[in-house]
Scaffold this active site. Sequence first.
Site, PDB file in Angstrom:
ATOM      1  N   GLN A 218     -21.476 -22.270  26.509  1.00  8.45           N
ATOM      2  CA  GLN A 218     -21.459 -20.936  25.917  1.00  8.45           C
ATOM      3  C   GLN A 218     -22.825 -20.260  25.978  1.00  8.45           C
ATOM      4  OE1 GLN A 218     -19.707 -22.230  22.253  1.00  8.45           O
ATOM      5  NE2 GLN A 218     -17.679 -21.507  22.827  1.00  8.45           N
ATOM      6  N   ASP A 259     -21.692 -21.260  11.576  1.00 11.56           N
ATOM      7  CA  ASP A 259     -20.267 -21.068  11.375  1.00 11.56           C
ATOM      8  C   ASP A 259     -19.861 -21.288   9.925  1.00 11.56           C
ATOM      9  OD1 ASP A 259     -18.522 -20.899  14.145  1.00 11.56           O
ATOM     10  OD2 ASP A 259     -20.508 -21.743  14.405  1.00 11.56           O
TER      11      ASP A 259
END
Length: 382
Positions: A218, A259
């Site tokens: 990513q 997160d």
Amino acid sequence: MADHHAAPESLPGTGSRSLVGGVPALRWDDPPEGPVIALLDQRCLPSEEVELVCTDVPALVDAVQSLAVRGAPLLGIAGAYGVALAAARGFDVEEAAVQLSGARPTAVNLAYGVARARDAHRAALRDGAGPQGAAQAALEAARRLHAEDAEASAQMAGHGLRLLQELLPGGGFRLLTHCNTGALVSGGEGTALGVIAAAHRARELRRLWVDETRPLLQGARLTAYEAARAGMPYTLLSDSAAGSLFSAGEVDAVLVGADRIAADGSVANKVGSYPLAVLARYHHVPFVVVAPTTTVDLSTPDGASIEVEQRPGHEVTELPGAAAGTPVAPLGTQAYNPAFDVTPPELLTAIVTENGVVSPVTGAGLAELCNRSRSGNGMMSI
């Protein structure tokens, strides 16, 4: 139901901030055949900008789980719009909320966004609104969350840049980042990459070191894509090469997103963040987490209480992206593939939110930060 198509240059509807010359990461559209959520399919980047159009909640859940849409703040926005989509199309909103909230367990923003829109829908029904009025209330809640996240991005960028200027007087920052934390994960410019973009605009970014970020690359596919479009001076490296950069004195600070942040300040972020924090501490390099307060979960007491999502083993044993399915390990190889790891607060230099900066990171300081108004300059040392 989801459809793919190449994204047009100009897109109508409500959407997150466009990438530089590119396509919004998420937008709500209302064509004659009924409302949809259009996502920039991040699985196709950087080679193609393709929209994934979701007409129902199962399609959106699949997009979340397959990482077509990802990143904590954007997941919250997607979850809120998902509830609005279910309401607008006459589906069971409560069932949709359960499906969306459980799509990925670690990113707390997803459940938060779902709850915002679901609660607005419930309140409208209690107040006597019919199905159409309640659906509109859910959509308005999603749009508010979307706008708030864009505002939070701008505030985090300002707070983060001031923090870097305090920590590293003189500018010329050489910053290392992990995973992807820019406009692809947000209603605005993002979290950590938003701060880096602010440094770049201020002509204080000397070099951005971009971890590939295994196993789904990513960093290589998404952060390098965003950095290139913004004209940043960046260099891509394999995750395992970060240590040599630290030992050579080539890293001034590490900036990552999150997160979920537990009440004690422990941070769950893309796997590979914890070893970076250990490296940073050993080499006396600041390690900074940038995340909105919606990512802070005061109901999760500590890092050990954070549920860490386990991803499919094929993400490790096969090549990702366009080459998916190409094996890199013998057939039948078992793989350990946690999506996240947890960094304890003692390894953090600071947490930057839209409400300001907490440093050192403590549970009391984090709680106070979450309860602060957005007035003032937001700088805080506890």
